[in-house]
Design a protein around this motif. Sequence first.
Motif, mmCIF file in Angstrom:
data_model
loop_
_atom_site.group_PDB
_atom_site.id
_atom_site.type_symbol
_atom_site.label_atom_id
_atom_site.label_comp_id
_atom_site.label_asym_id
_atom_site.label_seq_id
_atom_site.Cartn_x
_atom_site.Cartn_y
_atom_site.Cartn_z
ATOM 1 N N PRO A 7 0.798 -1.236 0.000
ATOM 2 C CA PRO A 7 0.000 0.000 0.000
ATOM 3 C C PRO A 7 0.824 1.277 0.000
ATOM 4 O O PRO A 7 0.267 2.365 0.137
ATOM 5 N N TYR A 8 2.135 1.191 -0.111
ATOM 6 C CA TYR A 8 2.994 2.369 0.010
ATOM 7 C C TYR A 8 3.269 2.983 -1.361
ATOM 8 O O TYR A 8 3.183 2.310 -2.388
ATOM 9 N N HIS A 9 3.613 4.255 -1.335
ATOM 10 C CA HIS A 9 3.926 4.962 -2.583
ATOM 11 C C HIS A 9 5.419 5.239 -2.629
ATOM 12 O O HIS A 9 5.940 6.056 -1.858
ATOM 13 N N LEU A 10 6.112 4.549 -3.514
ATOM 14 C CA LEU A 10 7.536 4.783 -3.713
ATOM 15 C C LEU A 10 7.674 5.842 -4.800
ATOM 16 O O LEU A 10 7.480 5.570 -5.982
ATOM 17 N N VAL A 11 8.002 7.052 -4.379
ATOM 18 C CA VAL A 11 7.987 8.183 -5.305
ATOM 19 C C VAL A 11 9.100 8.047 -6.329
ATOM 20 O O VAL A 11 10.155 7.439 -6.082
ATOM 21 N N ASP A 12 8.873 8.617 -7.499
ATOM 22 C CA ASP A 12 9.874 8.632 -8.560
ATOM 23 C C ASP A 12 10.961 9.660 -8.244
ATOM 24 O O ASP A 12 10.732 10.616 -7.481
ATOM 25 N N PRO A 13 12.158 9.499 -8.801
ATOM 26 C CA PRO A 13 13.212 10.509 -8.610
ATOM 27 C C PRO A 13 12.721 11.896 -9.057
ATOM 28 O O PRO A 13 12.080 12.038 -10.093
ATOM 29 N N SER A 14 13.026 12.891 -8.229
ATOM 30 C CA SER A 14 12.532 14.237 -8.505
ATOM 31 C C SER A 14 13.652 15.257 -8.328
ATOM 32 O O SER A 14 14.468 15.137 -7.412
ATOM 33 N N PRO A 15 13.687 16.278 -9.180
ATOM 34 C CA PRO A 15 14.723 17.315 -9.046
ATOM 35 C C PRO A 15 14.346 18.398 -8.036
ATOM 36 O O PRO A 15 15.192 19.229 -7.690
ATOM 37 N N TRP A 16 13.091 18.393 -7.573
ATOM 38 C CA TRP A 16 12.612 19.549 -6.814
ATOM 39 C C TRP A 16 13.236 19.714 -5.430
ATOM 40 O O TRP A 16 13.426 20.855 -4.993
ATOM 41 N N PRO A 17 13.590 18.647 -4.701
ATOM 42 C CA PRO A 17 14.300 18.895 -3.433
ATOM 43 C C PRO A 17 15.605 19.651 -3.619
ATOM 44 O O PRO A 17 15.904 20.586 -2.855
ATOM 45 N N PHE A 18 16.377 19.265 -4.645
ATOM 46 C CA PHE A 18 17.652 19.962 -4.891
ATOM 47 C C PHE A 18 17.408 21.398 -5.352
ATOM 48 O O PHE A 18 18.072 22.333 -4.886
ATOM 49 N N VAL A 19 16.446 21.585 -6.262
ATOM 50 C CA VAL A 19 16.160 22.938 -6.757
ATOM 51 C C VAL A 19 15.639 23.821 -5.624
ATOM 52 O O VAL A 19 16.026 24.985 -5.489
ATOM 53 N N GLY A 20 14.758 23.269 -4.775
ATOM 54 C CA GLY A 20 14.226 24.046 -3.660
ATOM 55 C C GLY A 20 15.300 24.419 -2.656
ATOM 56 O O GLY A 20 15.334 25.552 -2.154
#
Length: 305
Positions: A7-20
């Motif tokens: 039931p868990y959501h394994l999120v896709d790689p995202s650039p937004w943490p680094f950009v933020g």
Amino acid sequence: MSLVYHPYHLVDPSPWPFVGASGAFLFTSGAVILFHYNDYRLALTGLFLIIITASAWWRDVIREGTHQGHHTQVVVRGLKLGMLLFILSEVCLFLAFFWAFFHSSLAPSVELGSVWPPLGIEALDPFAVPLLNTTILLSSGATVTWAHHAIIGGPAPISAPKGTQGSEGPLPSNGATTSSSLLSTPNDQRAPTFLGTDFRTNAVIGLLMTVLLGIIFTGLQAFEYKEASFAISDSVYGSTFFMLTGTHGLHVLVGTTFLIVCFIRLLSNQFTNSHHLGLEAAIWYWHFVDVVWLFLYVFVYWWGS
């Protein structure tokens, strides 16, 4: 598309943490340069990156939860816990500022004239603009609760095929919340609200009024700052006053933006009575802002004057 057996959501790689993070670093560094050299270019660059990150990241989360059906009940519980911990961290932030205020006001030093407010400081009238802002913010808390209850009393979403679960309950088989799931339930199955059984109209009006009241509050706060006879550099009174009220004002701006996004989603038929986690988180945040303002009004404006 591969099958998922948990039931868990394994999120896709995202650039937004680094950009933020990069935007936050540039903004804070740019703020220092702005204060010392009156050069705002680096601060604006950082602010631009923060706005881009917030917009794109919220877009991704909305898509994952509303259209892709990744926000299962287990994921929703985790998101709620994360929001509560975030609000707790904000409580600690304001606690530190209130600590500084009471440390200086309960036992004023000789340098302040042994009085509070310090000698030469003309405090704002607590029964003028501050009282009006208190009424506005408390009213906004009532209107956002009205909108929330309208959504809770609205129709349930269309049941999905057996074994398919959406964000916070059954959703259409593709995980999306369609307009038919919001509007297809007969009126006699809807809980009565202030304007009758049309829950969507109640929710739209309540949320719109909340956003407008938040904008009015911010405008009055800016007017109050302009008319104040003291600045942030005027002793510890000015420092604690503007740090407390300014940080709260920033939270009002963030909360208003949060509610505007929820209002747009509401107009796009993305909420049902069991699928409105984003709005619920925004409401929690807004009520937190309300409570902080009550402490500000009582201790900083009224008692502190």
